[in-house]
Design a protein around this motif. Structure first.
Motif, PDB file in Angstrom:
ATOM      1  N   UNK A 133     -37.600  75.866  59.172  1.00  0.00           N
ATOM      2  CA  UNK A 133     -38.546  75.288  60.118  1.00  0.00           C
ATOM      3  C   UNK A 133     -37.881  74.350  61.133  1.00  0.00           C
ATOM      4  N   UNK A 134     -36.673  73.865  60.814  1.00  0.00           N
ATOM      5  CA  UNK A 134     -35.996  72.959  61.754  1.00  0.00           C
ATOM      6  C   UNK A 134     -34.634  73.508  62.192  1.00  0.00           C
ATOM      7  N   UNK A 135     -34.471  74.821  62.054  1.00  0.00           N
ATOM      8  CA  UNK A 135     -33.242  75.501  62.466  1.00  0.00           C
ATOM      9  C   UNK A 135     -32.004  74.966  61.753  1.00  0.00           C
ATOM     10  N   UNK A 136     -32.152  74.726  60.469  1.00  0.00           N
ATOM     11  CA  UNK A 136     -31.035  74.358  59.600  1.00  0.00           C
ATOM     12  C   UNK A 136     -31.071  75.306  58.406  1.00  0.00           C
ATOM     13  N   UNK A 137     -30.030  75.270  57.596  1.00  0.00           N
ATOM     14  CA  UNK A 137     -30.057  76.104  56.392  1.00  0.00           C
ATOM     15  C   UNK A 137     -30.965  75.476  55.354  1.00  0.00           C
ATOM     16  N   UNK A 138     -30.700  74.204  55.031  1.00  0.00           N
ATOM     17  CA  UNK A 138     -31.538  73.460  54.100  1.00  0.00           C
ATOM     18  C   UNK A 138     -32.035  72.189  54.774  1.00  0.00           C
ATOM     19  N   UNK A 139     -33.167  71.683  54.304  1.00  0.00           N
ATOM     20  CA  UNK A 139     -33.695  70.412  54.826  1.00  0.00           C
ATOM     21  C   UNK A 139     -34.720  69.862  53.855  1.00  0.00           C
ATOM     22  N   UNK A 140     -34.969  68.565  53.965  1.00  0.00           N
ATOM     23  CA  UNK A 140     -36.124  67.936  53.336  1.00  0.00           C
ATOM     24  C   UNK A 140     -37.099  67.571  54.441  1.00  0.00           C
ATOM     25  N   UNK A 141     -38.389  67.605  54.125  1.00  0.00           N
ATOM     26  CA  UNK A 141     -39.400  67.385  55.156  1.00  0.00           C
ATOM     27  C   UNK A 141     -40.315  66.229  54.794  1.00  0.00           C
ATOM     28  N   UNK A 142     -40.802  65.568  55.832  1.00  0.00           N
ATOM     29  CA  UNK A 142     -41.644  64.388  55.671  1.00  0.00           C
ATOM     30  C   UNK A 142     -42.769  64.442  56.695  1.00  0.00           C
ATOM     31  N   UNK A 143     -43.771  63.601  56.485  1.00  0.00           N
ATOM     32  CA  UNK A 143     -44.827  63.424  57.471  1.00  0.00           C
ATOM     33  C   UNK A 143     -44.753  61.991  57.986  1.00  0.00           C
ATOM     34  N   UNK A 144     -44.690  61.858  59.286  1.00  0.00           N
ATOM     35  CA  UNK A 144     -44.657  60.541  59.923  1.00  0.00           C
ATOM     36  C   UNK A 144     -45.921  60.403  60.767  1.00  0.00           C
ATOM     37  N   UNK A 145     -46.774  59.466  60.389  1.00  0.00           N
ATOM     38  CA  UNK A 145     -48.050  59.317  61.092  1.00  0.00           C
ATOM     39  C   UNK A 145     -47.936  58.453  62.341  1.00  0.00           C
ATOM     40  N   UNK A 146     -46.881  57.631  62.403  1.00  0.00           N
ATOM     41  CA  UNK A 146     -46.720  56.769  63.579  1.00  0.00           C
ATOM     42  C   UNK A 146     -45.243  56.492  63.801  1.00  0.00           C
ATOM     43  N   UNK A 147     -44.792  56.660  65.051  1.00  0.00           N
ATOM     44  CA  UNK A 147     -43.396  56.455  65.403  1.00  0.00           C
ATOM     45  C   UNK A 147     -43.322  55.700  66.726  1.00  0.00           C
ATOM     46  N   UNK A 148     -42.581  54.609  66.750  1.00  0.00           N
ATOM     47  CA  UNK A 148     -42.395  53.836  67.967  1.00  0.00           C
ATOM     48  C   UNK A 148     -40.975  54.066  68.469  1.00  0.00           C
ATOM     49  N   UNK A 149     -40.836  54.523  69.694  1.00  0.00           N
ATOM     50  CA  UNK A 149     -39.533  54.772  70.288  1.00  0.00           C
ATOM     51  C   UNK A 149     -39.139  53.547  71.107  1.00  0.00           C
ATOM     52  N   UNK A 150     -38.001  52.950  70.758  1.00  0.00           N
ATOM     53  CA  UNK A 150     -37.565  51.736  71.456  1.00  0.00           C
ATOM     54  C   UNK A 150     -36.270  51.993  72.207  1.00  0.00           C
TER      55      UNK A 150
END
Length: 214
Positions: free
Chosen positions: A197-214
Protein backbone atom coordinates in the motif's frame (compact mmCIF):
# COMPACT_ATOMS: atom_id res chain seq x y z
CA UNK A 1 4.18 12.63 0.49
CA UNK A 2 6.97 11.57 2.84
CA UNK A 3 7.50 13.43 6.11
CA UNK A 4 10.62 12.82 8.22
CA UNK A 5 10.17 11.84 11.86
CA UNK A 6 12.39 14.25 13.78
CA UNK A 7 12.66 15.38 17.41
CA UNK A 8 10.81 18.57 18.24
CA UNK A 9 13.70 19.91 20.32
CA UNK A 10 17.46 19.71 20.37
CA UNK A 11 17.60 16.33 22.08
CA UNK A 12 17.03 12.80 20.78
CA UNK A 13 13.72 11.56 19.43
CA UNK A 14 11.40 10.63 22.31
CA UNK A 15 8.71 7.97 21.98
CA UNK A 16 5.88 6.90 24.26
CA UNK A 17 4.81 3.31 23.50
CA UNK A 18 1.51 2.33 25.10
CA UNK A 19 0.00 -1.14 25.17
CA UNK A 20 -3.01 -2.68 26.87
CA UNK A 21 -1.26 -6.08 27.08
CA UNK A 22 2.22 -7.56 26.79
CA UNK A 23 3.03 -8.12 23.08
CA UNK A 24 0.60 -5.44 21.76
CA UNK A 25 3.36 -2.92 21.10
CA UNK A 26 5.73 -5.40 19.48
CA UNK A 27 3.09 -7.01 17.25
CA UNK A 28 1.85 -3.65 16.03
CA UNK A 29 4.98 -1.49 15.99
CA UNK A 30 7.95 -3.73 16.67
CA UNK A 31 9.46 -3.06 13.26
CA UNK A 32 9.05 0.68 13.69
CA UNK A 33 10.81 0.57 17.06
CA UNK A 34 13.62 -1.61 15.72
CA UNK A 35 14.09 0.81 12.84
CA UNK A 36 14.09 3.89 15.07
CA UNK A 37 16.58 2.30 17.45
CA UNK A 38 18.84 1.59 14.47
CA UNK A 39 18.49 5.02 12.82
CA UNK A 40 18.16 7.40 15.78
CA UNK A 41 21.16 7.43 18.16
CA UNK A 42 20.07 8.33 21.66
CA UNK A 43 16.45 7.28 21.12
CA UNK A 44 14.42 7.83 24.31
CA UNK A 45 11.48 5.48 24.89
CA UNK A 46 8.93 5.19 27.68
CA UNK A 47 7.24 1.79 27.41
CA UNK A 48 3.97 1.38 29.30
CA UNK A 49 1.65 -1.63 29.66
CA UNK A 50 -1.61 -1.57 31.59
CA UNK A 51 -2.20 -5.30 32.19
CA UNK A 52 -0.13 -8.46 32.55
CA UNK A 53 0.59 -11.40 34.84
CA UNK A 54 4.09 -11.60 36.36
CA UNK A 55 5.08 -14.16 33.71
CA UNK A 56 3.81 -12.00 30.87
CA UNK A 57 5.40 -8.88 32.33
CA UNK A 58 8.74 -10.68 32.45
CA UNK A 59 8.34 -11.46 28.75
CA UNK A 60 7.51 -7.81 28.08
CA UNK A 61 10.63 -6.54 29.85
CA UNK A 62 12.79 -8.82 27.72
CA UNK A 63 10.93 -7.76 24.58
CA UNK A 64 11.30 -4.04 25.32
CA UNK A 65 15.07 -4.41 25.61
CA UNK A 66 15.30 -6.61 22.51
CA UNK A 67 13.20 -4.35 20.29
CA UNK A 68 14.91 -1.13 21.37
CA UNK A 69 18.60 -1.98 21.75
CA UNK A 70 20.70 0.97 22.85
CA UNK A 71 17.70 3.18 23.59
CA UNK A 72 17.28 5.15 26.78
CA UNK A 73 14.43 2.92 27.93
CA UNK A 74 11.99 3.33 30.81
CA UNK A 75 9.56 0.45 31.40
CA UNK A 76 6.32 0.84 33.38
CA UNK A 77 4.16 -2.24 33.91
CA UNK A 78 0.76 -2.21 35.59
CA UNK A 79 -1.54 -5.08 36.56
CA UNK A 80 -4.99 -3.74 35.86
CA UNK A 81 -7.54 -6.50 35.07
CA UNK A 82 -6.98 -8.06 31.66
CA UNK A 83 -10.10 -7.85 29.53
CA UNK A 84 -11.75 -5.42 31.96
CA UNK A 85 -10.14 -2.05 31.27
CA UNK A 86 -13.51 -0.39 30.51
CA UNK A 87 -14.48 -1.22 34.11
CA UNK A 88 -11.42 0.64 35.42
CA UNK A 89 -11.68 3.51 32.95
CA UNK A 90 -10.89 6.07 35.66
CA UNK A 91 -7.68 4.31 36.67
CA UNK A 92 -6.47 4.09 33.09
CA UNK A 93 -7.20 7.79 32.60
CA UNK A 94 -5.40 8.69 35.83
CA UNK A 95 -2.31 6.72 34.81
CA UNK A 96 -2.24 8.35 31.38
CA UNK A 97 -2.63 11.81 32.83
CA UNK A 98 0.22 11.10 35.24
CA UNK A 99 2.45 10.07 32.35
CA UNK A 100 1.43 13.16 30.37
CA UNK A 101 2.35 15.40 33.31
CA UNK A 102 5.90 14.04 33.40
CA UNK A 103 6.71 13.22 29.78
CA UNK A 104 6.21 15.13 26.52
CA UNK A 105 7.16 12.69 23.76
CA UNK A 106 7.71 13.59 20.13
CA UNK A 107 5.52 10.68 19.06
CA UNK A 108 3.07 8.32 20.75
CA UNK A 109 2.42 4.76 19.60
CA UNK A 110 -0.95 3.62 20.97
CA UNK A 111 -3.89 1.36 20.12
CA UNK A 112 -6.44 2.46 17.54
CA UNK A 113 -9.55 3.95 19.21
CA UNK A 114 -11.78 1.83 16.96
CA UNK A 115 -10.10 -1.47 17.84
CA UNK A 116 -12.58 -4.30 18.43
CA UNK A 117 -10.86 -5.38 21.67
CA UNK A 118 -12.27 -3.48 24.61
CA UNK A 119 -8.88 -3.04 26.35
CA UNK A 120 -7.16 -1.70 23.24
CA UNK A 121 -10.12 0.57 22.54
CA UNK A 122 -10.16 2.02 26.07
CA UNK A 123 -6.50 3.02 25.93
CA UNK A 124 -6.84 4.34 22.39
CA UNK A 125 -9.84 6.49 23.25
CA UNK A 126 -8.16 8.03 26.29
CA UNK A 127 -4.80 8.92 24.73
CA UNK A 128 -6.07 12.07 22.93
CA UNK A 129 -7.66 13.30 26.17
CA UNK A 130 -4.32 13.20 28.00
CA UNK A 131 -1.98 14.18 25.15
CA UNK A 132 -3.13 17.11 23.03
CA UNK A 133 0.13 18.42 21.56
CA UNK A 134 1.92 15.24 20.45
CA UNK A 135 1.89 13.25 17.24
CA UNK A 136 -0.14 10.12 17.95
CA UNK A 137 0.14 7.11 15.65
CA UNK A 138 -2.62 4.60 16.36
CA UNK A 139 -1.45 1.08 15.58
CA UNK A 140 -3.30 -2.01 14.40
CA UNK A 141 -3.28 -5.55 15.81
CA UNK A 142 -4.51 -8.51 13.73
CA UNK A 143 -7.09 -10.65 15.51
CA UNK A 144 -9.99 -13.01 14.93
CA UNK A 145 -12.50 -10.13 15.23
CA UNK A 146 -11.61 -9.03 11.70
CA UNK A 147 -11.34 -5.36 12.57
CA UNK A 148 -8.51 -4.32 10.27
CA UNK A 149 -9.21 -0.81 9.02
CA UNK A 150 -7.87 1.61 6.44
CA UNK A 151 -4.71 3.18 7.91
CA UNK A 152 -3.33 6.40 6.49
CA UNK A 153 0.25 6.48 7.78
CA UNK A 154 2.98 4.00 6.91
CA UNK A 155 6.42 3.14 8.23
CA UNK A 156 8.33 1.09 5.61
CA UNK A 157 10.49 -1.76 6.94
CA UNK A 158 13.54 -3.35 5.39
CA UNK A 159 13.36 -7.10 4.84
CA UNK A 160 15.96 -7.48 7.58
CA UNK A 161 13.91 -5.54 10.11
CA UNK A 162 10.64 -7.31 9.20
CA UNK A 163 12.19 -10.72 9.71
CA UNK A 164 14.02 -9.63 12.84
CA UNK A 165 10.69 -8.50 14.27
CA UNK A 166 9.11 -11.91 13.63
CA UNK A 167 12.11 -13.71 15.11
CA UNK A 168 12.05 -11.58 18.26
CA UNK A 169 8.31 -12.01 18.72
CA UNK A 170 8.77 -15.77 18.86
CA UNK A 171 11.80 -15.54 21.11
CA UNK A 172 10.43 -12.98 23.57
CA UNK A 173 6.86 -14.28 23.88
CA UNK A 174 7.05 -18.09 24.23
CA UNK A 175 3.74 -18.09 26.12
CA UNK A 176 1.93 -17.12 22.89
CA UNK A 177 3.45 -19.62 20.46
CA UNK A 178 0.59 -22.11 20.68
CA UNK A 179 -2.09 -19.60 19.73
CA UNK A 180 -3.58 -20.46 16.36
CA UNK A 181 -3.16 -16.92 14.98
CA UNK A 182 0.41 -16.43 16.16
CA UNK A 183 3.24 -16.95 13.73
CA UNK A 184 5.49 -15.78 10.93
CA UNK A 185 2.83 -16.08 8.22
CA UNK A 186 0.41 -13.78 10.05
CA UNK A 187 2.93 -11.08 10.86
CA UNK A 188 4.75 -11.04 7.53
CA UNK A 189 1.50 -11.24 5.54
CA UNK A 190 0.17 -8.08 7.17
CA UNK A 191 3.53 -6.35 6.76
CA UNK A 192 3.59 -7.31 3.08
CA UNK A 193 0.06 -6.00 2.53
CA UNK A 194 0.87 -2.67 4.21
CA UNK A 195 4.12 -2.51 2.29
CA UNK A 196 2.25 -2.91 -0.99
CA UNK A 197 0.00 0.00 0.00
CA UNK A 198 2.97 2.36 0.41
CA UNK A 199 5.19 1.03 -2.40
CA UNK A 200 7.54 -0.82 -0.07
CA UNK A 201 8.13 -4.52 0.43
CA UNK A 202 7.16 -4.53 4.10
CA UNK A 203 5.65 -1.84 6.32
CA UNK A 204 3.74 -1.20 9.51
CA UNK A 205 0.65 0.99 9.30
CA UNK A 206 -0.96 3.49 11.62
CA UNK A 207 -3.87 5.90 11.72
CA UNK A 208 -3.11 9.55 12.41
CA UNK A 209 -6.19 11.65 13.13
CA UNK A 210 -4.36 14.97 13.36
CA UNK A 211 -1.02 16.17 11.99
CA UNK A 212 0.50 19.64 12.28
CA UNK A 213 3.15 20.52 9.70
CA UNK A 214 5.69 23.02 11.04
Amino acid sequence: MTLPLSPSGAGPLSVLALGAHPDDIEIAAGGTLLSLAERKPGLCVRYVLFTGTPERQQEARAAASAFMPGADLEVELYDLPDGRLPAVYGQVKELLEGIAASFRPDVILAPFPGDAHQDHRTVGELVPTAFRDQLCLAYEIPKWDGDMGRPNTYFPLTDKIARQKVELLGKCYPSQRDRDWWGEETFLALARLRGMECRAHYAEAFTCSKLVIS
